[in-house]
Design a protein around this motif. Structure first.
Motif, PDB file in Angstrom:
ATOM      1  N   GLY A 164       0.791  -1.211   0.000  1.00 45.06           N
ATOM      2  CA  GLY A 164       0.000   0.000   0.000  1.00 45.06           C
ATOM      3  C   GLY A 164       0.829   1.269   0.000  1.00 45.06           C
ATOM      4  N   LEU A 165       0.124   2.389   0.063  1.00 42.75           N
ATOM      5  CA  LEU A 165       0.781   3.696   0.002  1.00 42.75           C
ATOM      6  C   LEU A 165       1.713   3.933   1.179  1.00 42.75           C
ATOM      7  CD1 LEU A 165      -2.098   6.026  -1.230  1.00 42.75           C
ATOM      8  CD2 LEU A 165       0.019   5.486  -2.430  1.00 42.75           C
ATOM      9  N   LEU A 166       1.312   3.497   2.363  1.00 40.77           N
ATOM     10  CA  LEU A 166       2.153   3.694   3.546  1.00 40.77           C
ATOM     11  C   LEU A 166       3.502   3.004   3.361  1.00 40.77           C
ATOM     12  CD1 LEU A 166       2.599   4.778   6.362  1.00 40.77           C
ATOM     13  CD2 LEU A 166       1.404   2.778   7.266  1.00 40.77           C
ATOM     14  N   GLY A 167       3.461   1.777   2.888  1.00 39.99           N
ATOM     15  CA  GLY A 167       4.704   1.048   2.627  1.00 39.99           C
ATOM     16  C   GLY A 167       5.565   1.735   1.587  1.00 39.99           C
ATOM     17  N   GLN A 168       4.927   2.317   0.564  1.00 38.87           N
ATOM     18  CA  GLN A 168       5.673   3.029  -0.475  1.00 38.87           C
ATOM     19  C   GLN A 168       6.323   4.293   0.080  1.00 38.87           C
ATOM     20  OE1 GLN A 168       3.602   3.505  -4.307  1.00 38.87           O
ATOM     21  NE2 GLN A 168       2.210   1.878  -3.645  1.00 38.87           N
ATOM     22  N   VAL A 169       5.594   5.008   0.947  1.00 38.00           N
ATOM     23  CA  VAL A 169       6.166   6.200   1.575  1.00 38.00           C
ATOM     24  C   VAL A 169       7.408   5.823   2.374  1.00 38.00           C
ATOM     25  CG1 VAL A 169       5.793   7.984   3.334  1.00 38.00           C
ATOM     26  CG2 VAL A 169       3.995   7.492   1.674  1.00 38.00           C
ATOM     27  N   ILE A 170       7.308   4.759   3.154  1.00 41.86           N
ATOM     28  CA  ILE A 170       8.441   4.296   3.968  1.00 41.86           C
ATOM     29  C   ILE A 170       9.613   3.906   3.084  1.00 41.86           C
ATOM     30  CG2 ILE A 170       9.213   2.473   5.550  1.00 41.86           C
ATOM     31  CD1 ILE A 170       6.281   2.548   6.692  1.00 41.86           C
ATOM     32  N   GLN A 171       9.341   3.163   2.020  1.00 43.38           N
ATOM     33  CA  GLN A 171      10.414   2.752   1.104  1.00 43.38           C
ATOM     34  C   GLN A 171      11.111   3.950   0.474  1.00 43.38           C
ATOM     35  OE1 GLN A 171       8.327  -0.196  -1.404  1.00 43.38           O
ATOM     36  NE2 GLN A 171      10.003  -1.574  -0.901  1.00 43.38           N
ATOM     37  N   HIS A 172      10.328   4.962   0.061  1.00 40.56           N
ATOM     38  CA  HIS A 172      10.929   6.134  -0.597  1.00 40.56           C
ATOM     39  C   HIS A 172      11.699   7.009   0.382  1.00 40.56           C
ATOM     40  CE1 HIS A 172       9.607   5.542  -4.686  1.00 40.56           C
ATOM     41  NE2 HIS A 172       8.403   5.206  -4.237  1.00 40.56           N
ATOM     42  N   LEU A 173      11.273   7.060   1.639  1.00 45.84           N
ATOM     43  CA  LEU A 173      12.031   7.811   2.637  1.00 45.84           C
ATOM     44  C   LEU A 173      13.396   7.172   2.887  1.00 45.84           C
ATOM     45  CD1 LEU A 173       9.215   8.736   5.193  1.00 45.84           C
ATOM     46  CD2 LEU A 173      10.554  10.336   3.803  1.00 45.84           C
ATOM     47  N   CYS A 174      13.508   5.866   2.655  1.00 42.69           N
ATOM     48  CA  CYS A 174      14.787   5.163   2.841  1.00 42.69           C
ATOM     49  C   CYS A 174      15.854   5.603   1.838  1.00 42.69           C
ATOM     50  CB  CYS A 174      14.589   3.646   2.734  1.00 42.69           C
ATOM     51  SG  CYS A 174      13.826   2.916   4.188  1.00 42.69           S
ATOM     52  N   CYS A 175      15.452   6.340   0.799  1.00 42.39           N
ATOM     53  CA  CYS A 175      16.448   6.805  -0.183  1.00 42.39           C
ATOM     54  C   CYS A 175      17.299   7.936   0.382  1.00 42.39           C
ATOM     55  CB  CYS A 175      15.776   7.250  -1.472  1.00 42.39           C
ATOM     56  SG  CYS A 175      15.038   8.898  -1.389  1.00 42.39           S
ATOM     57  N   LEU A 176      16.847   8.545   1.482  1.00 40.42           N
ATOM     58  CA  LEU A 176      17.612   9.635   2.088  1.00 40.42           C
ATOM     59  C   LEU A 176      18.835   9.091   2.809  1.00 40.42           C
ATOM     60  CD1 LEU A 176      14.600  11.629   3.546  1.00 40.42           C
ATOM     61  CD2 LEU A 176      15.989  12.265   1.569  1.00 40.42           C
ATOM     62  N   PRO A 177      19.973   9.803   2.757  1.00 35.67           N
ATOM     63  CA  PRO A 177      21.184   9.308   3.417  1.00 35.67           C
ATOM     64  C   PRO A 177      20.996   9.190   4.926  1.00 35.67           C
ATOM     65  CG  PRO A 177      21.503  11.555   2.627  1.00 35.67           C
ATOM     66  CD  PRO A 177      20.187  11.098   2.104  1.00 35.67           C
ATOM     67  N   GLY A 178      21.423   8.075   5.474  1.00 36.53           N
ATOM     68  CA  GLY A 178      21.350   7.860   6.914  1.00 36.53           C
ATOM     69  C   GLY A 178      19.978   7.450   7.415  1.00 36.53           C
ATOM     70  N   VAL A 179      19.034   7.257   6.494  1.00 36.13           N
ATOM     71  CA  VAL A 179      17.677   6.873   6.895  1.00 36.13           C
ATOM     72  C   VAL A 179      17.449   5.404   6.551  1.00 36.13           C
ATOM     73  CG1 VAL A 179      15.198   7.271   6.566  1.00 36.13           C
ATOM     74  CG2 VAL A 179      16.802   9.204   6.574  1.00 36.13           C
ATOM     75  N   GLY A 180      17.331   4.595   7.606  1.00 34.20           N
ATOM     76  CA  GLY A 180      17.033   3.178   7.433  1.00 34.20           C
ATOM     77  C   GLY A 180      15.541   2.942   7.558  1.00 34.20           C
ATOM     78  N   PRO A 181      15.123   1.672   7.461  1.00 34.00           N
ATOM     79  CA  PRO A 181      13.693   1.349   7.522  1.00 34.00           C
ATOM     80  C   PRO A 181      12.990   1.827   8.789  1.00 34.00           C
ATOM     81  CG  PRO A 181      14.956  -0.543   6.755  1.00 34.00           C
ATOM     82  CD  PRO A 181      15.943   0.495   7.175  1.00 34.00           C
ATOM     83  N   LYS A 182      13.626   1.681   9.946  1.00 35.19           N
ATOM     84  CA  LYS A 182      12.992   2.097  11.209  1.00 35.19           C
ATOM     85  C   LYS A 182      12.789   3.612  11.267  1.00 35.19           C
ATOM     86  CE  LYS A 182      12.355  -1.577  13.794  1.00 35.19           C
ATOM     87  NZ  LYS A 182      10.998  -1.947  14.224  1.00 35.19           N
TER      88      LYS A 182
END
Length: 199
Positions: free
Chosen positions: A5-23
């Protein structure tokens, strides 16, 4: 972690930022969607506007929405001093931390033959044109203290010699307030090699 879903996609795309992991991405997503929707909307809108309007300064190649960035357009900046950095983020760092009043040239990377990044990809032809004008008297090489950064600085230093421009490299070594027992060997080696007389 759910990736649907969209929430999962938002989380995945935020992971593209440096130093940002899944949590961290998960915490950001929930913060924006659960408690801060107005700021989330404002962030989305300003990102879209920035992507549409921000390009590169025609002179120094940093990020700006103008033809010339604020630094290059400032007549009070010293034309004789040019600082070469690897990224637009480095320009911000130097501006916030120093009293440097010259101009910049942004490489957008460093020499890395294995990754197919040579002088052309770094815009060194444009840098050489600037040096050839004769306005620059000192070239400050502020590339990172990595193998690639040092190789890039050496290559650019040769261009400076060719155009009879004085080149200097940022000093590296023991940081202010640093204790020797916590300094790594390479940093300590550079500190000893770059030592200077006490004035």
């Amino acid at each position: 972690m759910l990736k649907k879903g969209l929430l999962g996609q938002v989380i995945q795309h935020l992971c593209c930022l440096p130093g940002v992991g899944p949590k961290t991405a998960q915490r950001m997503a929930f913060q924006l969607l659960q408690r801060n929707r107005d700021n989330a909307k404002a962030l989305a809108e300003i990102l879209l506007k920035a992507l549409a309007e921000i390009g590169h300064c025609q002179q120094c190649r940093t990020l700006t929405e103008q033809t010339l960035c604020e630094i290059c357009a400032d007549p009070a900046r010293e034309l004789a001093l040019l600082c070469v950095v690897e990224s637009p983020a480095d320009v911000w760092t130097v501006e916030q931390a120093t009293v440097f009043k010259g101009r910049y040239f942004v490489l957008h990377g460093h020499l890395s033959p294995l990754d197919g990044i040579g002088p052309d990809e770094l815009g060194l032809d444009a840098l050489e044109q600037i040096l050839a004008k004769g306005e620059v008297k000192e070239l400050i090489l502020a590339t990172n203290s990595t193998l690639e950064g040092n190789a890039t600085a050496y290559f650019i230093g040769e261009l400076a010699v060719k155009h009879k421009v004085q080149a200097s490299r940022l000093a590296s070594g023991v940081p202010m307030g640093g204790e020797l027992e916590f300094i790594d060997r390479v940093t300590l080696l550079h500190a000893f090699k770059g030592r200077r007389n006490i004035e």
